[in-house]
Design an enzyme around this catalytic site. Structure first.
Site, PDB file in Angstrom:
ATOM      1  N   ARG A 105       0.631  -1.239   0.232  1.00 29.73           N
ATOM      2  CA  ARG A 105       0.295   0.130   0.098  1.00 29.73           C
ATOM      3  C   ARG A 105       1.182   0.900  -0.007  1.00 29.73           C
ATOM      4  O   ARG A 105       2.516   0.825   0.455  1.00 29.73           O
ATOM      5  CB  ARG A 105      -1.023   0.048   1.258  1.00 29.73           C
ATOM      6  CG  ARG A 105      -2.094  -0.923   1.382  1.00 29.73           C
ATOM      7  CD  ARG A 105      -2.780  -1.331   2.795  1.00 29.73           C
ATOM      8  NE  ARG A 105      -3.836  -1.950   2.347  1.00 29.73           N
ATOM      9  CZ  ARG A 105      -3.412  -2.960   3.567  1.00 29.73           C
ATOM     10  NH1 ARG A 105      -2.062  -3.707   4.116  1.00 29.73           N
ATOM     11  NH2 ARG A 105      -4.719  -4.354   3.699  1.00 29.73           N
ATOM     12  N   LYS A 156      -2.452  -2.644   7.627  1.00 33.61           N
ATOM     13  CA  LYS A 156      -3.543  -2.513   9.090  1.00 33.61           C
ATOM     14  C   LYS A 156      -3.415  -2.982  10.038  1.00 33.61           C
ATOM     15  O   LYS A 156      -3.157  -3.953  10.080  1.00 33.61           O
ATOM     16  CB  LYS A 156      -5.082  -2.261   8.109  1.00 33.61           C
ATOM     17  CG  LYS A 156      -4.382  -1.426   6.488  1.00 33.61           C
ATOM     18  CD  LYS A 156      -5.790  -1.739   5.672  1.00 33.61           C
ATOM     19  CE  LYS A 156      -6.335  -0.355   5.020  1.00 33.61           C
ATOM     20  NZ  LYS A 156      -7.369  -0.518   4.070  1.00 33.61           N
ATOM     21  N   HIS A 191      -2.532   3.349  -6.157  1.00 31.12           N
ATOM     22  CA  HIS A 191      -3.285   1.803  -5.132  1.00 31.12           C
ATOM     23  C   HIS A 191      -3.541   0.629  -6.412  1.00 31.12           C
ATOM     24  O   HIS A 191      -3.401  -0.379  -6.056  1.00 31.12           O
ATOM     25  CB  HIS A 191      -4.577   2.360  -4.658  1.00 31.12           C
ATOM     26  CG  HIS A 191      -5.250   0.996  -3.441  1.00 31.12           C
ATOM     27  ND1 HIS A 191      -4.110   1.167  -2.329  1.00 31.12           N
ATOM     28  CD2 HIS A 191      -6.105   0.785  -3.477  1.00 31.12           C
ATOM     29  CE1 HIS A 191      -4.421   0.215  -1.623  1.00 31.12           C
ATOM     30  NE2 HIS A 191      -5.847  -0.603  -2.507  1.00 31.12           N
ATOM     31  N   ARG A 210      -0.491  -2.269  -6.968  1.00 34.87           N
ATOM     32  CA  ARG A 210      -0.715  -2.990  -5.483  1.00 34.87           C
ATOM     33  C   ARG A 210      -1.897  -4.071  -6.324  1.00 34.87           C
ATOM     34  O   ARG A 210      -1.918  -5.132  -6.202  1.00 34.87           O
ATOM     35  CB  ARG A 210      -1.619  -2.897  -4.551  1.00 34.87           C
ATOM     36  CG  ARG A 210      -1.175  -3.403  -3.346  1.00 34.87           C
ATOM     37  CD  ARG A 210      -2.049  -2.944  -1.725  1.00 34.87           C
ATOM     38  NE  ARG A 210      -2.783  -3.307  -1.252  1.00 34.87           N
ATOM     39  CZ  ARG A 210      -2.196  -4.124  -0.287  1.00 34.87           C
ATOM     40  NH1 ARG A 210      -1.313  -4.542  -0.029  1.00 34.87           N
ATOM     41  NH2 ARG A 210      -3.468  -5.046   0.388  1.00 34.87           N
ATOM     42  N   HIS A 264      -4.329  -8.848   3.729  1.00 42.21           N
ATOM     43  CA  HIS A 264      -5.556  -9.115   3.919  1.00 42.21           C
ATOM     44  C   HIS A 264      -6.048  -9.322   5.125  1.00 42.21           C
ATOM     45  O   HIS A 264      -5.285 -11.281   5.087  1.00 42.21           O
ATOM     46  CB  HIS A 264      -6.459  -9.448   2.850  1.00 42.21           C
ATOM     47  CG  HIS A 264      -6.953  -8.627   1.751  1.00 42.21           C
ATOM     48  ND1 HIS A 264      -6.756  -8.581   0.712  1.00 42.21           N
ATOM     49  CD2 HIS A 264      -5.656  -7.349   1.322  1.00 42.21           C
ATOM     50  CE1 HIS A 264      -6.638  -7.855  -0.736  1.00 42.21           C
ATOM     51  NE2 HIS A 264      -6.409  -6.681   0.143  1.00 42.21           N
ATOM     52  N   TYR A 279     -10.331 -10.257  -6.353  1.00 42.79           N
ATOM     53  CA  TYR A 279      -9.247 -10.448  -7.950  1.00 42.79           C
ATOM     54  C   TYR A 279      -9.385 -11.680  -8.136  1.00 42.79           C
ATOM     55  O   TYR A 279      -8.526 -11.360  -9.260  1.00 42.79           O
ATOM     56  CB  TYR A 279      -7.681 -10.713  -7.001  1.00 42.79           C
ATOM     57  CG  TYR A 279      -7.363  -9.411  -6.535  1.00 42.79           C
ATOM     58  CD1 TYR A 279      -6.990  -8.255  -7.112  1.00 42.79           C
ATOM     59  CD2 TYR A 279      -6.889  -9.145  -4.881  1.00 42.79           C
ATOM     60  CE1 TYR A 279      -6.310  -7.247  -6.641  1.00 42.79           C
ATOM     61  CE2 TYR A 279      -7.075  -8.309  -4.299  1.00 42.79           C
ATOM     62  CZ  TYR A 279      -6.679  -7.027  -5.188  1.00 42.79           C
ATOM     63  OH  TYR A 279      -5.717  -5.964  -4.653  1.00 42.79           O
TER      64      TYR A 279
END
Length: 296
Positions: free
Chosen positions: A150, A173, A241, A244, A267, A276
């Site tokens: 990211r 994150k 982004h 990515r 994730h 995806y």
């Protein structure tokens, strides 16, 4: 001064000062060579004197040869860079002639291709006001496409992460850490930036710096990529982004399984990664419709 002399100095600048890839050097030299031939140029002063009208004529010649809009946009960017360099050689203002590129027909949003991703990084690097800033922006984009980071993760790296090895531990994150592999292109891009950065890259200091030495903000990376995106005729969806997303889509197309992809992207849930599969299916369907005789 001969055409060969002009191209030799231009090529040396691209390879050594700008550290462009061999592919980019070849393309830029070919573009400059055509401009020199068409205008019978022999000196840097003659190249520097070219204006927007001369660029417009050159593009018209290339379009007559069947050059598509996207390729014409790339060629225009290379021509501007060459003329700006010539103006610097004569001691003048290094601003390139102002000319809007050809209009690009908007298509369906799609991941950028591997070549487009590298071309974006190269063009962003070449368009920067200073060499070290160009290396910086190029390195950030390569981290996003080549390692799936990211933008905030790339900008959170510190001098303590240098020198980069074959893997990098990233904090994503929620403070979750993951290990991502780094291909040589990414490692070399970051190393090139680190060598040229005028600010001390100490262990606890941000790796990527702004022009005045502070932490690099996301807005600067987004602005640089937006300019390159327009020059290359890519859709508005080609944001930082999106690199990515392209990383993920290309890995999936190459046979990566969802669980591995989930780990690489950081994730929290597999559901975030499953999008995806739909993106990749849409890409394959679009390719089928265009290529198969009964696909329409």
């Amino acid at each position: 001064m001969s055409k060969a002399d002009l191209l030799e100095k231009w090529g040396d600048h691209l390879r050594n000062a700008r550290r462009r890839s061999p592919h980019t050097v070849r393309a830029y030299l070919a573009t400059a060579g055509r401009l020199i031939d068409a205008n019978q140029l022999e000196t840097w002063a003659e190249v520097a004197a070219l204006d927007a009208a001369a660029l417009r004529r050159q593009l018209a010649l290339r379009r007559a040869d069947g050059l598509a809009n996207t390729s014409a946009a790339r060629e225009l960017s290379a021509l501007k860079t060459f003329i700006a360099f010539a103006r610097g050689q004569t001691g003048g203002d290094t601003t390139a002639p102002r000319l809007r590129g050809p209009r690009i027909k908007k298509g369906l949003p799609r991941p950028v291709t591997p070549d487009e991703a590298v071309n974006l990084a190269e063009l962003v690097g070449g368009n920067a006001a200073e060499d070290w800033i160009g290396e910086r922006d190029r390195a950030v984009l390569l981290l996003m496409y080549g390692a799936g980071l990211r933008i905030a993760e790339a900008l959170s790296l510190t001098g303590g992460d240098l020198p980069l090895g074959e893997t990098l531990t990233v904090t994503g994150k929620g403070g979750k850490q993951r290990v991502v592999p780094l291909i040589p292109l990414v490692r070399d891009g970051v190393a090139a930036y680190a060598r040229r950065c005028p600010w001390p890259l100490t262990k606890d200091a941000p790796l990527f710096r702004g022009a005045k030495g502070g932490p690099l903000g996301q807005g600067m990376v987004q602005k640089a990529m937006a300019s390159a995106r327009v020059a290359l005729g890519l859709p508005a969806t080609a944001t930082p982004h999106a690199l990515r997303h392209s990383f993920a889509t290309h890995l999936l197309s190459a046979g990566a399984d969802l669980r591995s992809l989930q780990e690489l992207l950081g994730h929290a849930s597999l559901g975030s990664t499953q999008i995806y599969t739909r993106v990749d299916a849409a890409t394959m369907l679009d390719t089928y419709r265009k290529a198969h005789p009964r696909g329409r």
